[in-house]
Design a protein around this motif. Structure first.
Motif, PDB file in Angstrom:
ATOM      1  N   LEU A  43       0.813  -1.212   0.000  1.00  0.00           N
ATOM      2  CA  LEU A  43       0.000   0.000   0.000  1.00  0.00           C
ATOM      3  C   LEU A  43       0.849   1.266   0.000  1.00  0.00           C
ATOM      4  N   ASP A  44       2.157   1.136   0.156  1.00  0.00           N
ATOM      5  CA  ASP A  44       3.016   2.319   0.029  1.00  0.00           C
ATOM      6  C   ASP A  44       2.915   2.922  -1.373  1.00  0.00           C
ATOM      7  N   ARG A  45       2.584   2.093  -2.344  1.00  0.00           N
ATOM      8  CA  ARG A  45       2.386   2.617  -3.699  1.00  0.00           C
ATOM      9  C   ARG A  45       1.179   3.551  -3.755  1.00  0.00           C
ATOM     10  N   LEU A  95      -6.467   2.320  -7.492  1.00  0.00           N
ATOM     11  CA  LEU A  95      -6.513   1.051  -6.745  1.00  0.00           C
ATOM     12  C   LEU A  95      -6.899  -0.108  -7.668  1.00  0.00           C
ATOM     13  N   ARG A  96      -7.855   0.128  -8.567  1.00  0.00           N
ATOM     14  CA  ARG A  96      -8.301  -0.945  -9.458  1.00  0.00           C
ATOM     15  C   ARG A  96      -7.268  -1.254 -10.530  1.00  0.00           C
ATOM     16  N   ASP A  97      -6.697  -0.235 -11.156  1.00  0.00           N
ATOM     17  CA  ASP A  97      -5.815  -0.451 -12.312  1.00  0.00           C
ATOM     18  C   ASP A  97      -4.388  -0.815 -11.905  1.00  0.00           C
ATOM     19  N   GLU A  98      -3.876  -0.200 -10.833  1.00  0.00           N
ATOM     20  CA  GLU A  98      -2.474  -0.391 -10.466  1.00  0.00           C
ATOM     21  C   GLU A  98      -2.266  -1.433  -9.371  1.00  0.00           C
ATOM     22  N   LEU A  99      -3.206  -1.507  -8.429  1.00  0.00           N
ATOM     23  CA  LEU A  99      -3.035  -2.423  -7.295  1.00  0.00           C
ATOM     24  C   LEU A  99      -4.040  -3.569  -7.306  1.00  0.00           C
ATOM     25  N   LYS A 100      -4.984  -3.560  -8.259  1.00  0.00           N
ATOM     26  CA  LYS A 100      -5.997  -4.616  -8.380  1.00  0.00           C
ATOM     27  C   LYS A 100      -6.797  -4.784  -7.085  1.00  0.00           C
TER      28      LYS A 100
END
Length: 607
Positions: free
Chosen positions: A224-226, A324-329
């Motif tokens: 979640l640091d991203r 959240l959806r596109d980068e971290l799914k």
């Protein structure tokens, strides 16, 4: 061989300088790291809870550490699938899965956590407060109060099944950016994909970090640091602009009218104009050249505070959802991700209600001092729910399950439950709302004592009422005192006596009284490294015998009492360093007071 502290300091310095980690896996061959890990987690409640194999902390030894290091050195170490159980979610009828690893896996995972935390924690955002040393719920809430003045909209974020949805490929790619050691990455990949046992059937873990796993908190923070970087590097620079809001002409015109009214000596007009001025903002709240966006995160809960129009707040929420959806799914929970007006509504974050205050009559000198200031409040629902636990048919009720405990234990149990809640809500401006809960719990406590002694509430109150001194003056409480011989101080249990006054610098603290001879993990390691059985003085095959709690020991002093029980009871310890034969005797029930007794203890046992 380097000490564990030296190893972690070197790793921490590389993290502080932003240097990649190489040959990190080789650090896992250092026994000092495993001893440090053992000292940190041996007292955890789950240490005596068996995983899939039945292994627990009981029987821990230096030989076991050496065996684990050999397996790691030859890359033959394999994570055991966790045993999955389901526990109730707080405030919900749903249940969430909890993984129970074996003890060896917990120990290795703690070593992995130590090295990852040393490297990454110094690189994490200051706006991240979950699962980090020296940070917690209170530090996150204090930041909101201190820096979020003037917030107009709150954007509450809730990620659906965050820890169970972490994508393994993204996690490993994120780790691979800084950790240039394939063996370490493979070890972490295997813990993520170890699977779990449910009804003794193996199931694959296709995503997520194992809930209940020792290393899961730091892994989730790395993931979640991203999100933190996206907010800090993209959203904050884009939505923060302007130094100050532009002045509101109408406000300053009234100031001029007040001046001329004072010159005329028209006191009635001066008062009327001052009241009018206090009802108006001094700066333009709709200034298009001024925006402020603020952000804080605790684990998977995050909160944004925005000073600007609502349509831009909607855009920020959409940007967060898309990232959240596109980068971290990961997916946002639409029902829990809300945009609330900071003044007219209250946002919920970490169990508190958060509002931007507005009061035109609270002055400090000639200026309004409350407008725009963030306030923390106790949710009324919390008081109702907690009070309901001690009530029946709308009235405080006794707890019959405690009737067989001593008065000291009953009062201590109520106080532990009450104190924990009060300590958490000491940052709230209206912490005094917990007075209702205090009355309900106190009445329930008195009814419990009355039921035990077949007496009345009035008599119990008369017997145990006491007045104690606190930093803010005397307070009434219920107090039970147990006298002890031998010149020892009496044991005291109190209910109440905690001032329900806001503490701006409150910190979460566990103030449960320690055992008279409380020992730390460092002390246990010294005893283990002393290489001597504490029962028979043997120096071969030493292991550590663990028990869950001292209450599990039978009452010592009887002729048939085993010597190990007497030793642990007298020393007030939940651990005993013994040789393998003595440990086998303990579990077989053969270690009585007449066998394997070392001469050194004869004087102690005779007391």
């Amino acid at each position: 061989m380097q000490s564990a502290k030296t190893v972690l300091d070197v790793i921490r310095e590389r993290g502080r300088r932003g240097l990649p980690l190489e040959r990190l896996y080789r650090q896992l061959f250092n026994p000092q790291l495993f001893l440090m890990a053992y000292g940190r987690i041996h007292a955890n409640r789950g240490a005596m809870t068996p995983g899939a194999t039945g292994e627990t902390v009981d029987g821990m030894s230096l030989a076991k550490i050496e065996a684990i290091i050999r397996a790691l050195r030859t890359e033959s170490f394999r994570w055991t699938p966790v045993r999955r159980v389901y526990i109730e979610k707080k405030g919900s009828t749903k249940k969430r899965p909890l993984g129970l690893p074996t003890w060896s896996d917990k120990l290795v995972a703690e070593v992995v956590r130590l090295v990852l935390e040393a490297y990454y924690d110094v690189q994490f955002s200051d706006r991240s407060h979950g699962f980090r040393p020296g940070r917690g719920c209170h530090t996150a809430l204090r930041d909101v109060v201190k820096y979020w003045t003037g917030t107009r909209w709150f954007i509450e974020g809730d990620i659906s099944d965050c820890f169970g949805s972490l994508d393994h490929e993204i996690m490993l790619a994120t780790l691979g950016e800084k950790i240039h050691d394939n063996r370490m990455l493979l070890l972490i990949e295997r813990i993520l994909k170890a699977g779990y046992l449910e009804d003794w059937k193996w199931n694959a873990t296709l995503s997520g970090a194992p809930q209940g796993g020792v290393a899961s908190p730091v892994l989730s923070n790395i993931y979640l640091d991203r999100l933190d970087q996206f907010v800090e590097q993209e959203l904050l620079p884009e939505f923060n602009r302007g130094d100050t809001r532009r002045r509101l002409p109408e406000y300053h015109r009234i100031g001029s009218r007040i001046f001329w009214a004072q010159q005329r000596g028209d006191r009635v007009e001066v008062r009327r104009l001052r009241l009018m001025k206090r009802s108006m903002p001094s700066a333009d709240p709709n200034d298009p050249e001024f925006r402020r966006l603020r952000y804080v995160r605790y684990a998977d809960d995050w909160l944004l505070g925005f000073a600007g129009p609502k349509h831009e707040a909607e855009e920020i929420k959409s940007r967060m959802r898309n990232f959240l959806r596109d980068e971290l799914k990961l997916e946002l929970s639409e029902s829990k991700t809300l945009i609330t007006h900071a003044t007219n509504q209250a946002a919920r974050f970490l169990g508190y209600e958060i509002k931007a205050q507005r009061c035109d009559t609270k002055l400090t000198g000639p200026r309004r001092s409350a407008n725009g200031i963030i306030g923390l409040f106790v949710p009324r629902q919390v008081v109702r729910q907690r009070s309901a636990m001690y009530m029946r048919d709308g009235k405080p009720a006794p707890r019959g399950v405690l009737h067989h405990d001593s008065d000291f234990s009953i009062v201590a149990a109520y106080q532990a439950e009450y104190r924990g809640l009060v300590q958490y809500y000491l940052l709230a401006q209206d912490v005094s709302q917990l007075a209702r809960l205090r009355w309900v719990m106190e009445t329930s406590l008195l009814k419990t004592l009355a039921g035990k002694h077949k007496s009345s509430v009035t008599k119990m109150a008369r017997r145990y009422k006491a007045t104690i001194d606190t930093p803010v003056g005397p307070r009434e409480c219920l107090q039970v005192t147990v006298e002890r011989g031998g010149g020892k101080k009496p044991l005291v249990a109190r209910f109440g006596g905690i001032p329900l006054q806001r503490q701006r610098t409150a910190v979460l603290a566990d103030e449960r009284p320690r055992e008279p001879n409380h020992v730390s993990g460092v002390e246990l390691l010294k005893r283990l490294l002393a290489d001597e059985c504490e029962m028979c003085a043997s120096r071969r095959g030493l292991e550590v015998h663990h028990i869950r709690k001292l209450a599990d020991l039978k009452r010592p002093g009887r002729p048939e009492t085993p010597v190990w029980i007497t030793l642990m009871a007298i020393r007030r310890r939940k651990t005993l360093v013994v040789c393998q034969p003595c440990h086998q005797d303990i579990h077989a029930g053969r270690a009585t007071s007449s066998t394997r007794k070392r001469p050194l203890e004869s004087g102690v046992l005779g007391n």
